[in-house]
Design a protein around this motif. Structure first.
Motif, mmCIF file in Angstrom:
data_model
loop_
_atom_site.group_PDB
_atom_site.id
_atom_site.type_symbol
_atom_site.label_atom_id
_atom_site.label_comp_id
_atom_site.label_asym_id
_atom_site.label_seq_id
_atom_site.Cartn_x
_atom_site.Cartn_y
_atom_site.Cartn_z
ATOM 1 N N ALA A 23 53.175 39.276 42.427
ATOM 2 C CA ALA A 23 51.933 39.729 41.800
ATOM 3 C C ALA A 23 51.248 38.579 41.062
ATOM 4 N N LEU A 24 52.032 37.737 40.396
ATOM 5 C CA LEU A 24 51.458 36.583 39.692
ATOM 6 C C LEU A 24 50.826 35.599 40.675
ATOM 7 N N TYR A 25 51.481 35.374 41.800
ATOM 8 C CA TYR A 25 50.924 34.476 42.814
ATOM 9 C C TYR A 25 49.622 35.032 43.391
ATOM 10 N N ARG A 26 49.575 36.331 43.614
ATOM 11 C CA ARG A 26 48.351 36.956 44.137
ATOM 12 C C ARG A 26 47.218 36.848 43.110
ATOM 13 N N GLU A 27 47.561 37.051 41.860
ATOM 14 C CA GLU A 27 46.577 36.931 40.780
ATOM 15 C C GLU A 27 46.048 35.498 40.689
ATOM 16 N N GLU A 28 46.939 34.548 40.817
ATOM 17 C CA GLU A 28 46.587 33.135 40.809
ATOM 18 C C GLU A 28 45.604 32.831 41.958
ATOM 19 N N ALA A 29 45.872 33.388 43.121
ATOM 20 C CA ALA A 29 44.993 33.178 44.276
ATOM 21 C C ALA A 29 43.621 33.801 44.039
ATOM 22 N N GLN A 30 43.581 34.994 43.466
ATOM 23 C CA GLN A 30 42.306 35.661 43.181
ATOM 24 C C GLN A 30 41.473 34.819 42.209
ATOM 25 N N ALA A 31 42.126 34.256 41.212
ATOM 26 C CA ALA A 31 41.407 33.420 40.243
ATOM 27 C C ALA A 31 40.833 32.185 40.924
ATOM 28 N N LEU A 32 41.607 31.596 41.817
ATOM 29 C CA LEU A 32 41.116 30.418 42.516
ATOM 30 C C LEU A 32 39.934 30.775 43.424
ATOM 31 N N LEU A 33 39.999 31.929 44.073
ATOM 32 C CA LEU A 33 38.904 32.349 44.946
ATOM 33 C C LEU A 33 37.603 32.537 44.171
ATOM 34 N N ALA A 34 37.705 32.882 42.917
ATOM 35 C CA ALA A 34 36.515 33.101 42.091
ATOM 36 C C ALA A 34 35.962 31.792 41.508
ATOM 37 N N ASP A 35 36.694 30.709 41.680
ATOM 38 C CA ASP A 35 36.296 29.418 41.118
ATOM 39 C C ASP A 35 35.413 28.663 42.109
ATOM 40 N N ASP A 36 34.121 28.594 41.833
ATOM 41 C CA ASP A 36 33.203 27.955 42.780
ATOM 42 C C ASP A 36 33.266 26.430 42.753
#
Length: 68
Positions: A23-36
């Motif tokens: 879950a932490l890794y998925r959250e980390e990926a979501q945050a990166l996807l939101a970083d333009d």
């Protein structure tokens, strides 16, 4: 923020780690996807890997009696 390569490597490890770490890794990926500021190339690679991981998770955790 972790670097994109590290996030992608984490996503490749999802099946080998526990539920909380996954879950932490998925959250980390979501945050990166939101970083333009992260290149589109990296965001596409991470989005693709996350999408496949989420699809696999759904296949392994949904029973025949479950519905969406």
């Amino acid at each position: 923020m972790n670097n994109p390569q590290e996030v992608l490597e984490h996503l490749k490890q999802l099946e080998k780690v526990g539920t909380v770490q996954s879950a932490l890794y998925r959250e980390e990926a979501q945050a990166l996807l939101a970083d333009d500021t992260v290149s589109l190339k990296w965001r596409r690679a991470i989005a693709d890997r996350l999408n496949r991981a989420n699809h696999d998770l759904a296949l392994h955790t949904v029973s025949s009696e479950d519905s969406y």
